[in-house]
Structure formats: structure tokens, C-alpha cells
Design an enzyme around this catalytic site. Structure first.
Site, PDB file in Angstrom:
ATOM      1  N   TYR A 194       0.822  -1.252   0.078  1.00  0.00           N
ATOM      2  CA  TYR A 194      -0.068   0.002   0.039  1.00  0.00           C
ATOM      3  C   TYR A 194       0.840   1.228   0.001  1.00  0.00           C
ATOM      4  O   TYR A 194       0.705   2.259  -0.526  1.00  0.00           O
ATOM      5  CB  TYR A 194      -0.795  -0.001   1.193  1.00  0.00           C
TER       6      TYR A 194
ATOM      7  N   LYS B 187      -8.712  -8.652  -7.332  1.00  0.00           N
ATOM      8  CA  LYS B 187      -7.349  -8.552  -7.985  1.00  0.00           C
ATOM      9  C   LYS B 187      -6.361  -9.696  -7.289  1.00  0.00           C
ATOM     10  O   LYS B 187      -6.273  -9.579  -5.995  1.00  0.00           O
ATOM     11  CB  LYS B 187      -6.440  -7.094  -7.754  1.00  0.00           C
TER      12      LYS B 187
ATOM     13  N   GLU C 218      -3.361 -15.151 -13.006  1.00  0.00           N
ATOM     14  CA  GLU C 218      -2.440 -15.080 -11.710  1.00  0.00           C
ATOM     15  C   GLU C 218      -2.427 -16.394 -11.265  1.00  0.00           C
ATOM     16  O   GLU C 218      -3.265 -16.971 -10.686  1.00  0.00           O
ATOM     17  CB  GLU C 218      -3.354 -13.814 -10.837  1.00  0.00           C
TER      18      GLU C 218
ATOM     19  N   CYS D  27      16.708 -16.948  31.041  1.00  0.00           N
ATOM     20  CA  CYS D  27      17.651 -17.479  31.866  1.00  0.00           C
ATOM     21  C   CYS D  27      18.183 -16.551  32.761  1.00  0.00           C
ATOM     22  O   CYS D  27      19.060 -16.672  33.987  1.00  0.00           O
ATOM     23  CB  CYS D  27      18.784 -17.951  31.170  1.00  0.00           C
TER      24      CYS D  27
HETATM   25  P1  AMP Z   1       0.279  -3.971 -10.674  1.00  0.00           P
HETATM   26  O1  AMP Z   1       1.268  -4.998 -10.756  1.00  0.00           O
HETATM   27  O2  AMP Z   1      -0.154  -3.382  -9.482  1.00  0.00           O
HETATM   28  O3  AMP Z   1       0.432  -3.167 -12.022  1.00  0.00           O
HETATM   29  O4  AMP Z   1      -1.295  -4.587 -11.171  1.00  0.00           O
HETATM   30  C1  AMP Z   1      -1.360  -5.413 -12.284  1.00  0.00           C
HETATM   31  C2  AMP Z   1      -1.305  -6.788 -12.021  1.00  0.00           C
HETATM   32  O5  AMP Z   1      -2.457  -7.145 -11.233  1.00  0.00           O
HETATM   33  C3  AMP Z   1      -1.282  -7.633 -13.234  1.00  0.00           C
HETATM   34  O6  AMP Z   1      -0.061  -7.741 -13.883  1.00  0.00           O
HETATM   35  C4  AMP Z   1      -1.888  -8.845 -12.945  1.00  0.00           C
HETATM   36  O7  AMP Z   1      -0.826  -9.744 -12.654  1.00  0.00           O
HETATM   37  C5  AMP Z   1      -2.544  -8.691 -11.319  1.00  0.00           C
HETATM   38  N1  AMP Z   1      -4.001  -9.009 -11.670  1.00  0.00           N
HETATM   39  C6  AMP Z   1      -4.463  -9.851 -10.456  1.00  0.00           C
HETATM   40  N2  AMP Z   1      -5.867  -9.941 -10.936  1.00  0.00           N
HETATM   41  C7  AMP Z   1      -6.021  -9.291 -12.044  1.00  0.00           C
HETATM   42  C8  AMP Z   1      -7.338  -9.408 -12.669  1.00  0.00           C
HETATM   43  N3  AMP Z   1      -8.596  -9.844 -12.119  1.00  0.00           N
HETATM   44  N4  AMP Z   1      -7.415  -8.414 -13.764  1.00  0.00           N
HETATM   45  C9  AMP Z   1      -6.194  -7.880 -14.208  1.00  0.00           C
HETATM   46  N5  AMP Z   1      -5.006  -8.054 -13.437  1.00  0.00           N
HETATM   47  C10 AMP Z   1      -4.906  -8.777 -12.435  1.00  0.00           C
END
Ligand code: AMP
Length: 658
Positions: free
Chosen positions: A32, A111, A167, A403
Site C-alpha cells: 500500500y 485482483k 494470476e 535465563c
Molecule cells: P500492478 O502489478 O499493481 O500494476 O497490477 C497489475 C497486476 O495485477 C497484473 O499484472 C496482474 O498480474 C494482476 N491481476 C490480478 N488479478 C487481476 C485481474 N482480475 N485483472 C487484471 N490484472 C490482475
């Protein structure tokens, strides 16, 4: 701070954190926090585009391919997603889309917090699996992908070419079980399921990956030769019909419904088998996606909503201090049980004395707890308004709680350490570490047995293990004659592990597995090492000045001398044993082809055999790896035909060094 220095600091902090996260799988920053900092940098870069540097973390998707896997160029790039942090930003996104497009419907999906992979099929047969890497070039992890049971190897439709993206993750229950096992074996724990999945998918040995029971949710159709679709949901249906596990999704057409679905998903996260690090909102129509297009690294038609880490207050019942294997005292709070991000939390780490003092955490206080991706929750702060009367600042113990020996603060940091040479807390951890798989690998002598041995006064140092009798062991709870016999045999077998493992097993500060190997290779025997001066030690690559000082300090202590004497008496090998690498290649067959630079063929074959493997002259289905040097010919072709993994000389050397 002026904007230039702020941008520079952000770039540096993010690059370092990104490297730890993507390359080393060993994150040091909360996701985050990372995402927020990245957003800030993007904002500043938008205001001052002349300050954008080519190495800015915003200019790449993150993560480079490691050298030990073959690199693969993705025919369709694996894009990243634009993050947003509030419902308002989701509305703004929807407004943008609605201005540009006629009627918009959105797909809302969890996600999945795992690793993105692309899976390629030719004529309905799985041919390649690759990690995202930097989005353009990833690593070929085909063999590991094959071990994932939920990925089909053949498809009902035989399209000339099909690529899907999904994923890969480690199911939460598998992750917890794995970490429990690792704890019992005295191995280091994975910080979260994402790291565990990443570590597994990057194993050079697919057998290890297979044991990790990874799973996948496919969330995108990258390419399907000979088929056309109108919407994302149609593609997901099609993918599901081909035997894949697809991402759960809901199609909605109003921004407020999208926001409500995001909230609902967030609340349902406990029921999901995977960790979720956000919700993804995507335009559903594929022609509309094409109409809005992508920026350099993200599609304009999608966003990732990041949930803030969940925080909950709870009352501090007690502050306890634990003593680790190296004698470091670590404080933690015991709190009233509270449900947080899917688990019941009863305690949280306090890191060290400085942390407690800085936050002024007292027994009786109400603290705010947070768990963001990591398994160990932490204390964010104290709600001082709720502090009851009569509480007192916490005083760190001056003596070891186990100890009673005095404690001292490390010169080089915040750590406080017990000085008790025979502290039972350290003894338990020391012995568990000594017997653990990566150290002396003594089967059947785990933490529970060791606890009893210490309580009964049967062992006071690791050397005492070697003098235990079957009868003494059979007397322990839940032991029995047969397992006592096995334990004694396992203890005896550990005498030949060799100097490299022994040095690691001894738990000398800063001497891990790698240093153990380096020292054993350099000195050959314990006695030679014992003669080495601090300067000689420091001169070795990979052994720093601090480590050298710890090693000398350890060697000089009377207890260590006594321990080594007793280990010698027991017949524990003090020599670097070639065989000690013994099992690494057990059951594997290598074929060498082409000209190697670093080794002659004979040397390479000897190294393989010393590790328990076989070197063979011809490639067959039974071949595990082909090592291909310059100008490799027919054997390499045969390997490719049979789908046998091919290693470059560097990759092979890296395996030897493992
Ligand atoms: P970030 O790595 O924060 O840029 O987020 C993008 C990544 O989220 C992508 O590379 C995917 O690996 C992941 N991801 C996980 N679930 C999803 C989803 N439902 N749709 C698109 N991307 C996803």
C-alpha cells in the site's frame, strides 16, 4: 523539500523497494505504501515532465528476468494497471470512459495477489508458460507451470495459437501449512502467499514447485487465432469452456454499482482461496477498449482499486519478550483477540525497545493494529485518549526473561541481546536449528523432542545429541523404541554432513548457508579455519568485516572450543566433504553438449556425480537437463524436440553454486 529532491528520494526508495519485491521476493515495504509513493511520483512527474528520468520506476512495469531462466518475449505485452485509492476516483474513471464512449459496461473482478503468467497453446497443446518480467520479456517457467494441476495441458478447441493470461497463487490454506512445516524444520518463513508463490514458480527444480500446490485464475485472453469476441465476459466464458479456472467477475453499467461491488468484494475476501490486493474495473466491450487504447504501460480502459489495509483497535493485555536463537530479545504485545484481514489476531510484533518507547505503548492501552499482506500484524499507534488511569511507561527488562543473565544492547543497532551462554531459550532454538533440514538434517529430532531433551537435562549443547542412547530417547513422550532407534541412526548419519553444513548449523552470527559453503570451500577443514586471522577472513569475497569479527569471536570463546572438542570426539566430520553436496542432483541425469568455457566435460561430469547425479552421453526422455555450451548441435536439437529443459553454462554454474 523542493520537488526535485522529493522526486529523487521517491525514485530511489521505490527502485530499492521494487527490486526487493520483484527480483528478490523479499519485500521491505508494505504494498500500500509502495503504491501511494508511486502515485505521488507520477503526480510530480505529470507536473514536471522535464524531470522524468529514464530509470524512474514509473517508466517500467517492474521486475527483471533472472538470468537463470531463459527469457521469453511476450507476443502481446503483459500490461500493468493504473491504481486508484478512493470511490471518487472510480467515479472519475467511469466519467472519463462515458465521455469517450457511448454506452459503457464494466467488469469488476478481484485482483488476485499472485504472479502474472502468460500461457501459450498451439493447436490446443500447452507449449509455454512465462512470467510477466518487465511486461515485454519474461522468464520461461514452462516446466513449473506444468506442475500446476488446474492448468490444462490440452484444450478441446485446437486453435492454431491461443495465449491466456492469469494470476498464479498459493492457496491460503496451502501457504499456512507450508509455513507451519517450515517453522518445524527451523527454516525461514515466507512473508505472505505471494512471496511463497513467486519463490515456488522460480524453482529451478520443477519437483519442488509441484509440491507447492499452486493454483491459477485466468483473467484475460491475450490472443486467439481464428476466433473473435465482442466482450471480455465472452472471452472469459470461452476460456472457462476450454478447461481453465477463470476469475470471478460481475458486469455492471453504473459507477455506483461498481463501487458497491468493490465494497462487497472487499467484504468477501475471507471466503476467497487467494489473497486479494484490490479490485479491478475494466471496460467490458473489446472494441471500446481498442477505442480508448493504452498509455506506455497501462491500458486506459481499466483501473485497480487498492483497498486500504484493514485496521482495528484492541486492548494491550501484556507485553512479552521472547528470546531468539541468536539471543535477541524481541518484544510483542498480547492483545484481546480481534478479527483482522481474515484471521484472529492475538498478538503483534513490537520490533524492539526503541519502537515501544517512540510510540509509548503501555499495558492497558488501546492500540491500532494493522495487517497488510504480511502474516505478522503490527501496531500502528496508540489511542492515547482511551488510556486508562494509572498506566506506566513500559520498561524493557534488564535481564533475560528466560535465563536471568544480563542483557546488552548491540553496538551496531537497536537489538538487545541476552549474554547467558547456556540460556535455555537459545539452546532450544540452537538445537532446533542445528538439527534442521538445511543444517545437519537430523530426521525425527524436531522441536518437540528437543524440548523434552532439554527439560530432562539430557542435552546442553548440540554435541550432546551424539551421545544419546536408544533407551534415553525411548523414554521420551510419544517416542517408542522404533522411533528412538531411527532417531539415533539419523543422528549418527548426520556426522558426515561436512564442514559447510556444520558451520551453518553452529549458528555463528552472520554465517548462513552461503557463508558456510564459502568458508568450507576456502579452508577445507575446521582446523584450518580456526587458524584464519580476521584479515584473512575479511579478504574472502562475500565475507564482510563484521562477519569476520563474529567468526573470530565465536572461535575464541571457550564454550565454542569445548563444543568443537566434543563434536570431534563424537566423530562429527570437520572436513569440507564433496559428498556433502551429495543429494542435490539425486535422481537427475544431465547431458553435456557443445563447448563449455569454465569446465572441461570431465570436470563437469565429476561435479554432477559428486552431487549424486548422472552424466550421460545421449539425450532421451529420461534426461533431466541438457547443458549446452557454444556450438551445441544434434543433442540440443533432440532436447528441444523432446521438450527437455536446456541450461546455459551460466545457469548450470549457478545450480552448482546453490
Ligand atoms: P500492478 O502489478 O499493481 O500494476 O497490477 C497489475 C497486476 O495485477 C497484473 O499484472 C496482474 O498480474 C494482476 N491481476 C490480478 N488479478 C487481476 C485481474 N482480475 N485483472 C487484471 N490484472 C490482475
Amino acid at each position: 523539500m523542493d520537488y526535485k529532491s522529493e522526486m529523487k528520494t521517491l525514485r530511489e526508495t521505490l527502485s530499492e523497494a521494487g527490486y526487493r519485491y520483484y527480483v528478490l521476493d523479499d519485500p521491505t515495504m508494505e504494498d500500500y505504501e509502495y503504491d501511494r509513493m508511486l502515485r505521488r511520483l507520477e503526480e510530480l512527474e505529470a507536473q514536471h515532465p522535464e524531470e522524468i528520468t529514464p530509470d524512474s520506476p514509473t517508466q517500467r512495469v517492474g521486475g527483471m528476468a533472472l538470468e537463470s531462466f531463459t527469457q521469453v518475449r511476450h507476443p502481446v505485452p503483459l500490461e500493468s494497471l493504473q491504481d486508484v485509492f478512493s470511490p471518487d476516483e472510480v467515479e472519475e474513471f467511469a466519467q472519463r470512459m462515458e465521455e469517450a464512449l457511448e454506452e459503457v459496461a464494466y467488469s469488476v473482478e478481484p485482483k488476485v495477489d499472485g504472479l502474472s503468467v502468460a500461457l501459450e497453446y498451439r493447436d490446443g497443446v500447452f507449449v509455454q508458460g512465462a512470467t510477466r518480467g518487465d511486461g515485454q520479456v519474461g522468464e520461461d517457467v514452462t516446466e513449473n507451470i506444468r506442475t500446476i494441476k488446474s492448468i490444462p495441458m490440452t484444450l478441446p478447441d485446437k486453435l492454431p495459437r491461443l495465449i491466456v493470461r492469469g494470476e498464479v497463487f498459493m492457496p491460503k490454506n496451502v501457504f499456512h501449512k507450508l509455513n507451519r512445516q517450515r517453522e518445524e524444520n527451523g527454516e525461514s518463513l515466507f512473508a505472505n502467499p505471494r512471496n511463497a508463490a513467486a519463490g515456488s514458480l522460480r524453482q529451478l527444480d520443477p519437483k519442488v514447485c509441484a509440491k507447492r500446490l499452486l493454483d491459477i485464475r485466468v483473467f484475460n485472453l491475450q490472443l486467439a487465432e481464428g476466433r473473435t469476441f465482442a466482450t471480455h465476459s465472452e472471452t472469459l466464458e470461452y476460456i472457462a469452456s476450454q478447461g481453465f479456472r477463470t476469475i470471478p467477475h460481475k458486469v455492471l453499467d453504473r459507477a455506483e454499482d461498481v463501487n458497491a461491488e468493490i465494497v462487497r468484494l472487499g467484504e468477501s475476501r475471507e471466503e476467497l482461496p487467494f489473497d486479494m490486493d484490490g479490485a479491478v474495473v475494466k471496460v467490458n466491450s473489446l472494441s471500446e477498449r481498442a477505442a480508448v487504447g493504452s498509455t506506455a504501460k497501462c491500458p486506459r480502459w481499466a483501473i485497480a482499486y487498492k483497498y486500504p489495509p484493514e485496521q482495528k483497535p484492541s486492548r494491550v493485555l501484556e507485553i512479552v519478550v521472547q528470546v531468539g536463537r541468536t539471543g535477541v530479545l524481541t518484544p510483542k504485545v498480547v492483545v484481546e483477540p480481534v478479527r483482522l484481514a481474515g484471521t484472529t489476531v492475538t498478538n503483534a510484533t513490537l520490533h524492539n525497545q526503541d519502537f515501544i518507547e517512540e510510540k509509548d505503548i503501555r499495558v492497558g492501552d488501546t492500540v491500532v493494529l494493522q495487517k497488510a499482506g504480511e502474516i505478522i500484524p503490527e501496531v500502528v499507534g496508540v489511542l492515547k485518549d482511551l488510556r486508562p488511569e494509572g498506566t506506566e511507561p513500559y520498561r524493557f527488562p534488564a535481564v533475560c526473561p528466560v535465563c536471568g543473565a544480563p542483557v546488552i544492547r548491540d553496538e551496531d543497532g537497536a537489538a538487545i541481546r541476552c549474554t547467558g551462554a547456556e540460556c535455555p531459550a537459545q539452546l532450544h532454538r540452537n538445537l532446533t536449528h542445528f538439527a534442521s533440514r538445511d543444517a545437519m538434517d537430523i530426521d525425527g529430532v524436531g522441536p518437540a523432542v528437543i524440548k523434552q531433551l532439554i527439560e530432562k537435562g539430557l542435552v546442553r549443547t548440540p554435541a550432546d545429541l551424539y551421545f544419546l542412547t536408544v533407551d534415553q530417547l525411548a523414554d521420551l513422550e510419544r517416542m517408542g523404541k522404533k522411533s528412538a532407534q531411527n532417531a539415533v541412526e539419523a543422528i549418527a548419519a548426520s556426522k558426515d554432513r561436512g564442514l559447510e553444513r556444520l558451520l551453518y548449523a553452529l549458528g555463528i552470527r552472520q554465517v548462513g548457508q552461503k557463508a558456510g559453503k564459502i568458508l568450507a570451500a576456502r579452508f577445507g577443514s575446521f582446523d584450518a579455519l580456526a587458524q584464519a586471522t580476521e584479515e584473512e577472513l575479511t579478504a574472502i569475497d562475500d565475507v564482510g568485516g563484521i562477519t569476520a569479527a563474529y567468526i573470530r569471536e565465536w572461535l575464541e570463546s571457550p564454550q565454542s572450543k569445548h563444543l568443537i572438542g566434543r563434536l570431534k570426539e563424537a566423530g562429527v566430520s570437520m572436513e569440507a566433504a564433496q559428498q556433502s553436496a551429495g543429494e542435490q542432483f539425486k535422481g537427475m541425469t544431465f547431458v553435456l553438449t557443445g563447448a563449455l568455457e569454465k569446465f572441461t566435460r570431465e570436470e563437469a561430469a565429476a561435479l554432477i556425480e559428486a552431487r549424486g547425479g548422472k552424466a550421460s552421453g545421449s539425450v532421451s526422455k529420461k534426461t533431466t537437463y541438457v547443458v549446452a555450451g557454444e556450438n551445441a548441435g544434434s543433442k540440443l536439437r533432440k532436447a528441444t524436440e523432446l521438450g527437455i529443459p536446456v541450461l546455459t553454462e551460466e545457469e548450470f554454474a549457478a545450480m552448482l553454486a546453490e
